[in-house]
Design a protein around this motif. Structure first.
Motif, short mmCIF file in Angstrom:
data_model
loop_
_atom_site.label_atom_id
_atom_site.label_comp_id
_atom_site.label_asym_id
_atom_site.label_seq_id
_atom_site.Cartn_x
_atom_site.Cartn_y
_atom_site.Cartn_z
N TYR A 1 27.74 36.03 5.32
CA TYR A 1 27.25 34.67 5.60
C TYR A 1 28.30 33.84 6.36
N LEU A 2 29.53 33.84 5.89
CA LEU A 2 30.56 33.00 6.54
C LEU A 2 30.80 33.47 7.98
N ALA A 3 30.75 34.79 8.19
CA ALA A 3 30.96 35.32 9.54
C ALA A 3 29.82 34.89 10.46
N VAL A 4 28.59 35.04 10.00
CA VAL A 4 27.44 34.70 10.86
C VAL A 4 27.42 33.22 11.17
N MET A 5 27.59 32.39 10.14
CA MET A 5 27.55 30.94 10.38
C MET A 5 28.77 30.50 11.20
N GLY A 6 29.91 31.11 10.93
CA GLY A 6 31.11 30.82 11.73
C GLY A 6 30.87 31.19 13.18
N GLY A 7 30.13 32.27 13.40
CA GLY A 7 29.83 32.73 14.75
C GLY A 7 28.88 31.78 15.47
N ILE A 8 27.82 31.39 14.79
CA ILE A 8 26.83 30.50 15.43
C ILE A 8 27.47 29.14 15.71
N LEU A 9 28.15 28.60 14.71
CA LEU A 9 28.63 27.22 14.82
C LEU A 9 29.99 27.11 15.52
N GLY A 10 30.67 28.26 15.61
CA GLY A 10 31.97 28.26 16.29
C GLY A 10 31.87 28.84 17.70
N GLY A 11 30.68 29.33 18.06
CA GLY A 11 30.48 29.82 19.43
C GLY A 11 31.11 31.19 19.70
N ALA A 12 30.95 32.13 18.75
CA ALA A 12 31.53 33.46 18.96
C ALA A 12 30.66 34.30 19.89
N GLU A 13 31.30 35.25 20.56
CA GLU A 13 30.57 36.17 21.45
C GLU A 13 29.85 37.23 20.63
N ILE A 14 30.47 37.60 19.50
CA ILE A 14 29.84 38.64 18.66
C ILE A 14 30.32 38.49 17.22
N VAL A 15 29.44 38.89 16.30
CA VAL A 15 29.72 38.76 14.87
C VAL A 15 29.51 40.11 14.21
N TYR B 1 19.27 33.94 11.35
CA TYR B 1 20.64 33.60 11.76
C TYR B 1 21.28 34.68 12.64
N PHE B 2 20.95 35.96 12.35
CA PHE B 2 21.49 37.01 13.22
C PHE B 2 20.94 36.84 14.64
N GLY B 3 19.66 36.45 14.72
CA GLY B 3 19.04 36.22 16.03
C GLY B 3 19.70 35.06 16.76
N LEU B 4 19.95 33.98 16.03
CA LEU B 4 20.61 32.81 16.65
C LEU B 4 21.99 33.18 17.19
N ALA B 5 22.74 33.92 16.38
CA ALA B 5 24.11 34.29 16.78
C ALA B 5 24.05 35.06 18.10
N LYS B 6 23.07 35.92 18.24
CA LYS B 6 22.94 36.75 19.45
C LYS B 6 22.53 35.89 20.67
N ILE B 7 21.48 35.09 20.49
CA ILE B 7 20.97 34.29 21.61
C ILE B 7 22.05 33.35 22.14
N LEU B 8 22.78 32.74 21.23
CA LEU B 8 23.72 31.70 21.63
C LEU B 8 25.04 32.24 22.15
N SER B 9 25.23 33.57 22.05
CA SER B 9 26.51 34.12 22.49
C SER B 9 26.59 34.28 24.00
N ARG B 10 25.49 34.05 24.71
CA ARG B 10 25.49 34.21 26.17
C ARG B 10 26.33 33.14 26.81
#
Ligand code: F6P
Length: 321
Positions: free
Chosen positions: A175-189, A312-321
């Motif tokens: 959870y912390l990794a995925v949310m950190g990725g979405i909200l911190g703008g990571a390229e991949i989680v 959330y996994f989907g969001l992390a992927k879409i927003l990493s572009r």
């Protein structure tokens, strides 16, 4: 009930103190004495139990960690340990217990309940892996600590054209990794759940370089199939454009002053847990569902692990572009 006890157990989480304070003051409001059990189940077995006054919980609302301290304990997992724990409570005339902690602590609470002790659990763990509750005390603060670190690391990454691997906590749950990725703008989680390979990470970071990004961030949960140092070495050898650096956030995520959200969550859960206990509920955990608080069976929540919402996994992927 005239005398109850409270303990904090498992890994500490910011907001535990706010919950202890709420339990003590809610008890006093109902003319009930509240005892503090120091160092969780270990302290219970040692009889480290003392009355808490309203003044003793003054000035702790904003403090991270737990003033009652916490400990991991093996003895209480045995039948003999549980019998001893029951005896200690009898010696102090304790009629009910509130256990504040993570999934392992909820299993301890369930064991006490099975020994005939009225028990209410309060979920507190930065991992957000406790079944049945939308969130647990400490999650919001830990996530904000992670975002602060990710923002700082992006500053320096951009200055040097670097990619950072950032390892965050989360033994069984990402959870912390995925949310950190979405909200911190990571390229991949990478999480224990999503099965991303080291090669896929290399491809994602190289792609970011080719697209002209000045930095790239990969967030890795501690429970992923490989650790941060191994991943950083692998990426370094790939020479995909960015220089690689690794930061393991570790226990910095567990400390710090609780956010407003965690203070409110802990305060509401603490007061509600006392209401439940004095109202005759037993063997339950306080769960936050939407804006409400509900009791759910300890037997149910201690047997399962909360899953990350697939969206959330989907969001992390879409927003990493
Ligand atoms: O369960 C909370 C947690 O912080 C996990 O994310 C982590 O794996 C573990 O506790 C670390 O435990 P310890 O404090 O024993 O190092």
């Amino acid at each position: 009930m005239k005398r109850i006890a409270v303990m904090t157990s498992g890994g500490d989480a910011p907001g535990m103190n706010a919950a202890v304070r709420a339990v003590v003051r809610a008890g006093l409001d109902k003319q009930v004495e509240v005892y503090g059990i120091r160092q969780a189940f270990q302290g219970l077995l040692a009889g480290d139990i003392a009355l808490l006054s309203s003044r003793e919980v003054s000035g702790i609302l904003q403090r991270g960690g737990t003033v009652l301290q916490t400990a991991r304990n093996e003895e209480f997992k045995t039948a003999a340990g549980q019998r001893k724990g029951r005896r200690r409570l009898n010696e102090h005339g304790i009629e009910g217990v509130i256990v504040i902690g993570g999934d392992g602590s909820m299993r301890g609470a369930l064991a006490l309940h099975k020994m005939g002790v009225p028990v209410i659990g309060i979920p507190a763990s930065i991992d957000n892996d406790i079944w049945g509750t939308d969130t647990s005390i400490g999650v919001d603060t830990a996530l904000n600590t992670i975002l602060d670190a990710v923002d700082r690391l992006r500053d320096t990454a951009t200055s040097h054209n670097r990619a950072f691997v950032i390892e965050v906590m989360g033994r069984d749950c990402g959870y912390l990794a995925v949310m950190g990725g979405i909200l911190g703008g990571a390229e991949i989680v990478v999480t224990p759940e999503n099965g991303v390979t080291m090669n896929e990470i290399a491809v994602a970071l190289e792609d970011a370089y080719v697209r002209g990004k000045s930095h790239a961030i990969a967030i890795l949960a501690e429970g992923a199939p490989y650790q941060g140092p191994e991943l950083a070495r692998f990426l370094q050898q790939k020479h995909m454009g960015f220089e690689i650096r690794l930061t393991i956030l570790g226990h910095t995520q567990r400390g710090g002053s609780p956010t407003a959200f965690d203070r409110l969550l802990a305060t509401r859960m603490g007061v509600y847990a006392v209401d439940l206990l004095l109202g005759g509920a037993d063997g339950m955990m306080v769960a936050r569902v939407g804006r409400d608080q509900n009791p759910i069976e300890l037997a149910e929540c201690s047997a399962r692990t909360r899953q990350i919402t697939p969206e959330y996994f989907g969001l992390a992927k879409i927003l990493s572009r």
